[in-house]
Design a protein around this motif. Structure first.
Motif, PDB file in Angstrom:
ATOM      1  N   SER A  56     -40.890 -15.068  59.526  1.00 34.37           N
ATOM      2  CA  SER A  56     -41.887 -14.364  60.059  1.00 34.37           C
ATOM      3  C   SER A  56     -41.324 -13.245  61.078  1.00 34.37           C
ATOM      4  N   PHE A  57     -40.441 -13.765  61.835  1.00 33.48           N
ATOM      5  CA  PHE A  57     -39.971 -12.874  62.826  1.00 33.48           C
ATOM      6  C   PHE A  57     -38.967 -11.736  62.192  1.00 33.48           C
ATOM      7  N   ALA A  58     -38.201 -12.306  61.096  1.00 37.48           N
ATOM      8  CA  ALA A  58     -37.261 -11.317  60.018  1.00 37.48           C
ATOM      9  C   ALA A  58     -37.979 -10.288  59.501  1.00 37.48           C
ATOM     10  N   MET A  59     -39.133 -10.869  58.793  1.00 39.37           N
ATOM     11  CA  MET A  59     -39.997  -9.817  58.104  1.00 39.37           C
ATOM     12  C   MET A  59     -40.659  -8.799  58.805  1.00 39.37           C
ATOM     13  N   ALA A  60     -41.035  -9.249  60.115  1.00 41.74           N
ATOM     14  CA  ALA A  60     -41.657  -8.190  60.963  1.00 41.74           C
ATOM     15  C   ALA A  60     -40.603  -7.275  61.712  1.00 41.74           C
ATOM     16  N   GLN A  61     -39.357  -7.447  61.714  1.00 43.11           N
ATOM     17  CA  GLN A  61     -38.361  -6.462  62.244  1.00 43.11           C
ATOM     18  C   GLN A  61     -37.977  -5.680  60.982  1.00 43.11           C
ATOM     19  N   MET A  62     -38.014  -6.135  59.726  1.00 42.43           N
ATOM     20  CA  MET A  62     -37.939  -5.070  58.678  1.00 42.43           C
ATOM     21  C   MET A  62     -39.007  -4.171  58.126  1.00 42.43           C
ATOM     22  N   GLU A  63     -40.110  -4.814  58.270  1.00 44.87           N
ATOM     23  CA  GLU A  63     -41.336  -4.129  57.732  1.00 44.87           C
ATOM     24  C   GLU A  63     -42.101  -3.362  58.895  1.00 44.87           C
ATOM     25  N   LEU A  64     -42.269  -3.967  59.882  1.00 47.38           N
ATOM     26  CA  LEU A  64     -43.186  -3.491  60.917  1.00 47.38           C
ATOM     27  C   LEU A  64     -42.369  -2.614  61.927  1.00 47.38           C
ATOM     28  N   LYS A  65     -41.247  -3.063  62.310  1.00 43.18           N
ATOM     29  CA  LYS A  65     -40.226  -2.390  63.252  1.00 43.18           C
ATOM     30  C   LYS A  65     -39.338  -1.055  62.457  1.00 43.18           C
ATOM     31  N   GLY A  66     -39.353  -1.271  61.400  1.00 42.24           N
ATOM     32  CA  GLY A  66     -38.529  -0.384  60.566  1.00 42.24           C
ATOM     33  C   GLY A  66     -37.069  -0.539  60.493  1.00 42.24           C
ATOM     34  N   SER A  67     -36.575  -1.881  60.725  1.00 42.38           N
ATOM     35  CA  SER A  67     -34.950  -2.081  60.908  1.00 42.38           C
ATOM     36  C   SER A  67     -34.642  -1.751  59.692  1.00 42.38           C
ATOM     37  N   ARG A  68     -33.442  -1.243  59.517  1.00 38.16           N
ATOM     38  CA  ARG A  68     -32.799  -0.907  58.185  1.00 38.16           C
ATOM     39  C   ARG A  68     -31.687  -1.894  58.032  1.00 38.16           C
ATOM     40  N   GLN A  69     -31.135  -2.817  58.961  1.00 34.49           N
ATOM     41  CA  GLN A  69     -30.234  -3.852  58.720  1.00 34.49           C
ATOM     42  C   GLN A  69     -30.725  -5.151  59.396  1.00 34.49           C
ATOM     43  N   ILE A  70     -30.121  -6.322  58.870  1.00 33.81           N
ATOM     44  CA  ILE A  70     -30.589  -7.462  59.505  1.00 33.81           C
ATOM     45  C   ILE A  70     -29.131  -8.405  59.199  1.00 33.81           C
ATOM     46  N   VAL A  71     -28.982  -9.317  60.095  1.00 29.13           N
ATOM     47  CA  VAL A  71     -27.929 -10.437  59.861  1.00 29.13           C
ATOM     48  C   VAL A  71     -28.272 -11.703  60.240  1.00 29.13           C
ATOM     49  N   PHE A  72     -27.999 -12.473  59.122  1.00 28.11           N
ATOM     50  CA  PHE A  72     -28.445 -13.995  59.242  1.00 28.11           C
ATOM     51  C   PHE A  72     -27.089 -14.691  59.327  1.00 28.11           C
ATOM     52  N   SER A  73     -27.061 -15.852  60.491  1.00 25.83           N
ATOM     53  CA  SER A  73     -25.650 -16.491  60.610  1.00 25.83           C
ATOM     54  C   SER A  73     -26.389 -17.980  60.960  1.00 25.83           C
ATOM     55  N   GLY A  74     -25.321 -18.732  60.438  1.00 29.19           N
ATOM     56  CA  GLY A  74     -25.593 -20.259  60.800  1.00 29.19           C
ATOM     57  C   GLY A  74     -24.187 -20.880  60.444  1.00 29.19           C
ATOM     58  N   CYS A  75     -24.174 -22.148  61.044  1.00 24.68           N
ATOM     59  CA  CYS A  75     -22.677 -22.729  60.985  1.00 24.68           C
ATOM     60  C   CYS A  75     -23.132 -24.187  60.808  1.00 24.68           C
ATOM     61  N   GLY A  76     -22.206 -25.183  60.202  1.00 19.94           N
ATOM     62  CA  GLY A  76     -22.225 -26.479  59.730  1.00 19.94           C
ATOM     63  C   GLY A  76     -23.334 -26.779  58.602  1.00 19.94           C
TER      64      GLY A  76
END
Length: 209
Positions: A56-76
């Motif tokens: 929900s947060f990531a889609m809002a960044q890309m679609e509503l706020k017009g972000s061109r790039q996003i990073v997902f990170s996780g470990c273990g």
């Protein structure tokens, strides 16, 4: 953006039942992507994170706020969930260029003695654990196709630019299973159920309380 979530705490090993894990922290390290524009959102996926909340947060960044790039990170144990989030976003948006980087991160665990011997102060045990970590950059803009870990947009998905030179005329096989995105030496690696598992690097007592 740090996605927080709780997971069941593993029990201490036999003979150490009086110790309880009181906190875990990650070693801070820069993202492994050069030339990232300022303000790029990093979705820090945790084992207990809810995928619905993350997306929900990531889609809002890309679609509503017009972000061109996003990073997902996780470990273990969060690596698989990180990859799942990326695949969902690629199918929802389409036309996304991807770069995947795999490395190790250090987790710092602090275990507290709940029943110290009479006449002694409680001591904490500090444990450093090396765990596999994954960082995935998704971009609406073209990325360098020659860099390690690059994947072009998948053809036929919504939002794809059919005139894009990076996808035109190419046929790509289905994405591999999540575990195949990790090098063989990292496959199957996950944090142990206790601080004395094979993933530990070293441990040392912490100061008295």
């Amino acid at each position: 953006m740090a996605a927080q979530g709780g997971a069941a705490k593993p029990p201490a090993p036999a003979g150490m039942e009086n110790f309880r894990k009181v906190r875990t922290s990650e070693e801070e390290s820069p993202l492994p992507f050069p030339d990232l524009p300022p303000g790029v959102v990093e979705m820090k996926v945790k084992e207990g994170s809810k995928i619905r909340n993350l997306m929900s947060f990531a889609m809002a960044q890309m679609e509503l706020k017009g972000s061109r790039q996003i990073v997902f990170s996780g470990c273990g144990r969060a690596v698989t969930k990180t990859i799942t989030c990326v695949e969902i976003m690629k199918r929802k948006l389409g036309g996304l260029h991807q770069v995947t980087k795999v490395r190790y991160k250090t987790l710092l665990e602090v275990w507290e003695n709940q029943d110290p011997p009479p006449g002694t102060a409680a001591q904490n045990l500090t444990v450093h654990k090396n765990v596999p970590s994954i960082c995935i950059l998704l971009s609406r803009d073209p990325l360098d196709p020659n860099q390690t870990g690059y994947q072009p947009p998948e053809p036929g998905l919504p939002g794809e630019d059919p005139s894009s030179s990076s996808t035109k005329g190419q046929k790509r096989p289905p994405p591999p299973p999540c575990e195949e995105l990790l090098p063989k030496k990292l496959q199957g690696a996950s944090p142990g159920s206790s601080p004395w598992g094979s993933g530990d690097r070293d441990s040392q007592p912490e100061g008295h309380h």
